[in-house]
Design an enzyme around this catalytic site. Structure first.
Site, PDB file in Angstrom:
ATOM      1  CB  SER A   1       3.099   8.365  -0.082  1.00 22.06           C
ATOM      2  OG  SER A   1       4.055   8.703  -1.054  1.00 22.06           O
TER       3      SER A   1
ATOM      4  CG  ASP B   1       6.873  11.612  -1.419  1.00 14.59           C
ATOM      5  OD1 ASP B   1       8.037  11.587  -0.965  1.00 14.59           O
ATOM      6  OD2 ASP B   1       6.237  10.580  -1.702  1.00 14.59           O
TER       7      ASP B   1
ATOM      8  CG  ASP C   1       6.734   8.282   2.021  1.00 13.42           C
ATOM      9  OD1 ASP C   1       6.722   9.025   1.017  1.00 13.42           O
ATOM     10  OD2 ASP C   1       6.653   7.041   1.935  1.00 13.42           O
TER      11      ASP C   1
END
Length: 448
Positions: free
Chosen positions: A104, A241, A243
């Protein structure tokens, strides 16, 4: 040994905490838990696997696919795509499971594994615990034609973009937008979707090389996006972000628009269109008090959950609520997805700007953010933070002094030995003062 799964999959330093061996063994366990009898029966189970661009994802995704195929699961290798894309494709392809390699918003050296059940849903705690219990256990290995096949799935990106444009079909002609893709998983599909919707798109943070994901870019580093929006005269900017399951925004003046404000804008729009189920928004306890006050004025009820988009989703699914999310920019539109989707959120936000004819800063003005201060207190017994009489008495005193002009939230971290003290007040000075005084009480009362 602590619990293997955290609040959002398994995450840690790649090739140290998250190794190829762990990825393979965990994927075998997932195949056995989610594949059911079809793993070794007639109809073959299938999985969709994707990753973000970080370098370690290359060998870790290979290990995940090897583990799944060795357990008799056919694998569709979707390559670099956002987490919500893998969730969507798991559902679209009727796969029994999905897997995403990403840490992430974490820095490049980290990586993580997220798994989805059929329908693209995140796994319940009890399923994760059963999977953990299977790791390393003996099993009968299929041979010959019984092993799974690994197939490239190049159509996955196109399927996902089609889905986004169907979920948010409004045109964006005349809108100029800057997209910060965080050198991450949405570096290609994010800008392309906006172009197809008619927007004029400038891209920063859109050149992933495996090493630069989230590096001074994306939703945790908005300063470059703010500068780019102002310099290029854009109507707005959005930042994903690594992902792309979260989105934050910047207005034409360079002002930040956080997840609470985005939820407020979308909730009002859906409420006006009659699309907000039970006139309810789902948010976490960390959402700003200003959001609650704004929604009350707009006739929208707010249900609050524990911190974590999985808990938001659980509340939404239990009652069929249509919109929920977090201050960090995870926004879930349940009709169109099973997880936070940064690109879809950005599309919906941009379409609200265009359809309303109002600037983003005007729309964000529906709520006023109260100053919020968060203090992390280390070296204390975090499990007593919500039960110690002295701490509770201090909190009660502050709450009495704040009245309806603020609030206090104490909670323990789910991942660290930390107690968190959050205070909102009508001024930054009051919020900081109360947060510091309560943090001192926690240190004195709960010191280890």
């Amino acid at each position: 040994m602590g619990r293997l799964f955290g609040t959002d999959g398994v995450r840690g330093l790649a090739n140290k905490d998250i190794t190829a061996e762990l990825a393979l063994d965990l994927s075998v366990a997932v195949a056995h838990e989610l594949g059911g009898q079809s793993v070794f029966g007639g109809a073959r189970a299938s999985a969709v696997v994707g990753r973000d661009p970080r370098a370690s994802g290359e060998f870790l995704s290979a290990a995940v696919m090897a583990g799944l195929a060795s357990a008799g699961v056919d694998v569709l290798d979707a390559g670099v795509l956002p987490t919500p894309a893998i969730a969507y494709l798991t559902k679209r392809m009727n796969a029994e499971m999905g897997a995403m390699l990403s840490a992430s918003h974490n820095a490049m050296p980290d990586n993580g594994l997220k798994f989805f059940a059929s329908g693209g849903h995140k796994l319940a705690d009890e399923i994760e615990d059963r999977i953990s219990g299977r790791v390393g256990s003996d099993w009968d290995r299929p041979t010959g034609a019984g092993v799974g096949r690994i197939l490239p799935f190049g159509r996955g990106a196109e399927f996902y973009m089609e889905h986004l444009l169907q979920a948010a079909p409004g045109r964006l002609d005349g809108l100029r937008i800057v997209i910060d893709a965080a050198h991450g998983a949405a570096s290609e599909v994010g800008p392309e979707v906006f172009r197809r919707a008619g927007a004029t798109v400038d891209v920063i943070g859109g050149d992933p090389n495996g090493l630069n994901i989230n590096d001074d870019a994306g939703s945790t580093h908005l300063d470059k996006l703010q500068e780019a929006v102002r310099l290029r005269g854009a109507d707005m900017g959005v930042a994903f972000d690594g992902d792309a399951d979260r989105c934050l925004a910047v207005d034409a003046r360079g002002g930040q628009v956080d997840g609470d404000q985005i939820m407020a804008i979308l909730a009002v729009a859906m409420h006006e269109r009659g699309e907000l189920q039970d006139d309810t928004l789902v948010a976490t306890v960390m959402s700003n008090l200003g959001l609650l006050q704004a929604m009350e004025r707009e006739g929208v009820h707010v249900v609050q959950t524990a911190v974590g988009d999985r808990y938001v989703l659980e509340a939404m699914r239990s009652r069929g609520y249509s919109l929920g999310g977090e201050q960090s920019g995870h926004v879930i539109m349940l009709e169109h997805g099973t997880t936070g989707d940064g690109v879809l959120t950005a599309l919906a936000l941009a379409q609200r700007v265009v359809s309303s004819g109002r600037a983003l800063h005007e729309l964000a003005g529906v709520m006023t953010r109260l100053p919020q201060v968060l203090v992390n207190v280390r070296g204390v017994d975090k499990d007593r933070v919500d039960s110690d009489e002295g701490v509770l008495a201090a909190v009660g005193q502050v709450e009495q002094e704040l009245g309806d002009q603020g609030r206090v939230l104490l909670r323990k971290s789910g991942t660290e030995a930390v107690a968190r003290v959050m205070v909102e007040a009508d001024s930054q000075e009051r919020a900081q003062g109360y947060a510091d005084s309560l943090a001192q009480v926690v240190r004195e009362r709960l010191a280890l």
